[in-house]
Design a protein around this motif. Sequence first.
Motif, PDB file in Angstrom:
ATOM      1  N   ASP A 156      -5.806  -3.302   8.583  1.00 57.54           N
ATOM      2  CA  ASP A 156      -5.944  -3.558   7.201  1.00 57.54           C
ATOM      3  C   ASP A 156      -6.647  -4.303   6.897  1.00 57.54           C
ATOM      4  O   ASP A 156      -6.464  -5.036   5.381  1.00 57.54           O
ATOM      5  N   ASP A 195      -1.422   4.131  12.623  1.00 62.03           N
ATOM      6  CA  ASP A 195      -1.618   3.827  11.582  1.00 62.03           C
ATOM      7  C   ASP A 195      -0.703   5.103  10.646  1.00 62.03           C
ATOM      8  O   ASP A 195      -0.460   4.629  10.082  1.00 62.03           O
ATOM      9  N   SER A 239       0.806  -1.033  -0.027  1.00 64.69           N
ATOM     10  CA  SER A 239      -0.018   0.655   0.361  1.00 64.69           C
ATOM     11  C   SER A 239       0.844   1.237   0.520  1.00 64.69           C
ATOM     12  O   SER A 239       1.697   1.503   1.202  1.00 64.69           O
ATOM     13  N   SER A 265       0.994  -3.949   8.900  1.00 64.91           N
ATOM     14  CA  SER A 265       0.299  -3.833  10.238  1.00 64.91           C
ATOM     15  C   SER A 265       0.581  -4.467  11.167  1.00 64.91           C
ATOM     16  O   SER A 265       0.684  -4.601  12.509  1.00 64.91           O
ATOM     17  N   LYS A 283      -9.010  -5.322   2.876  1.00 63.83           N
ATOM     18  CA  LYS A 283      -7.804  -5.027   1.654  1.00 63.83           C
ATOM     19  C   LYS A 283      -7.649  -5.926   1.239  1.00 63.83           C
ATOM     20  O   LYS A 283      -7.580  -6.030  -0.263  1.00 63.83           O
TER      21      LYS A 283
END
Length: 512
Positions: free
Chosen positions: A361, A416, A323, A332, A364
């Motif tokens: 996440d 995050d 990402s 993560s 995703k």
Amino acid sequence: MFLTGIIIGIASFLVGGTIAFFAGRKSLQTKASNVLKDAETEAEMIKKDKILQAKEKFLQLKAEHERIINEKNSKILMAENKINQREAGLSQKIEENQRKNKEIEAIRTNLTQQIELLNKKNEELDKFHKLAVEKLETISGLSAEEAKMHMMESLKADARSEAMGYVSEVIEEAKMTASKEARKIVINTIQRVATEEAIENSVTIFNIDNDDIKGRIIGREGRNIRALEAATGVEIIVDDTPEAIILSAFDPVRREIARLSLHQLVTDGRIHPARIEEVVKKVEKQVEEEVIEAGKRTCIDLGIHNLHPELIRLVGKMKYRSSYGQNLLQHSREVANLCSIMAAELGLNAKSAKRAGLLHDIGKVAEEDPELPHALLGMKLAERFKEKPDVCNAIGSHHEETEMTTLLAPIVQVCDAISGARPGARREAVESYIKRLKELEDMALSYPGVVKTYAIQAGRELRVIVGSDKVSDKEAETLSYDIAKKIQDEMTYPGQVKITVIRETRAISVAR
């Protein structure tokens, strides 16, 4: 005679007319009297009717007035009741406070007495301790200092032997993990200086020893490459690029399957459609096993237990997803560790925070509902696999797409942002990076009294130097706030920017 008759006739006519006149007059008077009586009767009826109407109107007005008065009285009564209730509540609170004050005073008195008793006991213990030390010194023939020295030497010897064992274990562990840690350090270093130059996230380069292998991969009339594309769902581009084949697909798992399949086929040398399908199926199972193994290894490393097998598989899939140029699994893991540390500092449940950070996440890499935002999709998956409500809410609200209802939610959101805003974590084009820093410095330089500006720490801090003769200490504080407000309103930047205004006075003299 004739004349007499005429006179008599006239006279009789006059007498008759007079009689008729009086008779008519009497009749008219009678009629007039009847009309007056009728008029008086009608007037009396109208009068009575008007009086009745007036009485009814009066009664209506009186009833309306009484209703308004009753409503006002009821409101006044309600207000009085509320005031009485408040007075009663205040009286109860006053009594409760007085009772608590008495209890506090009693506790204070009790504590004072206990402290006095403890002080007396401490004094007695000190006396007993001195007596015990003296007796031990007499029995052992050693003073307290000598006994202490003997004890310290003994402890040093034990600690030295234990330390050597621990050092040996650390050395062995370091040998086992040195290669892994070295690769991690190199990758992190590359990420901190990486720029987007040629390779996109949807392309993988497969290197080959020589260009002759390209023809074998293509096959007769392209049957091999078509079979490989049909089996893997990846576009395989064989062009003039020397000793390289390009694998293009948006799904990184498919690209990895295609890369490993090509590697096995080229290594084995047998390349034909039946063999391709066999190898691809074998590699798919291998990659699926690696995905599950990566998920399990991640959960073990982070100390997360009792995670649903499907969530473990999705965690493993994050290894093959990026990402903004940042590996999703690494991101993560970093968020999970940050959440654990922050929750522990705040006195919250560190394990739940770490769990929410790892799964934040997860949406995703899910295969369903691609139109749903990844945070809400991740929350939906966590709820389906029986995660706790605070963990689900933290996953769904870390981009504020649903309301935060627990203290874990803002922790996950902040961690995050910290992971994504770290310098080097996410790649951005060099031109836009340099342009942003230049705009940052020029914006601060436009203020009066500013002499120099420096954007440092990858644009995370802006240092502003002002002239001491133009800007006072108070104005320096105001300038720092104004620059921060303008940057916040007019610029787009990751993370946060710290504004430091420096005002200094220099005294220079020359010795001759």
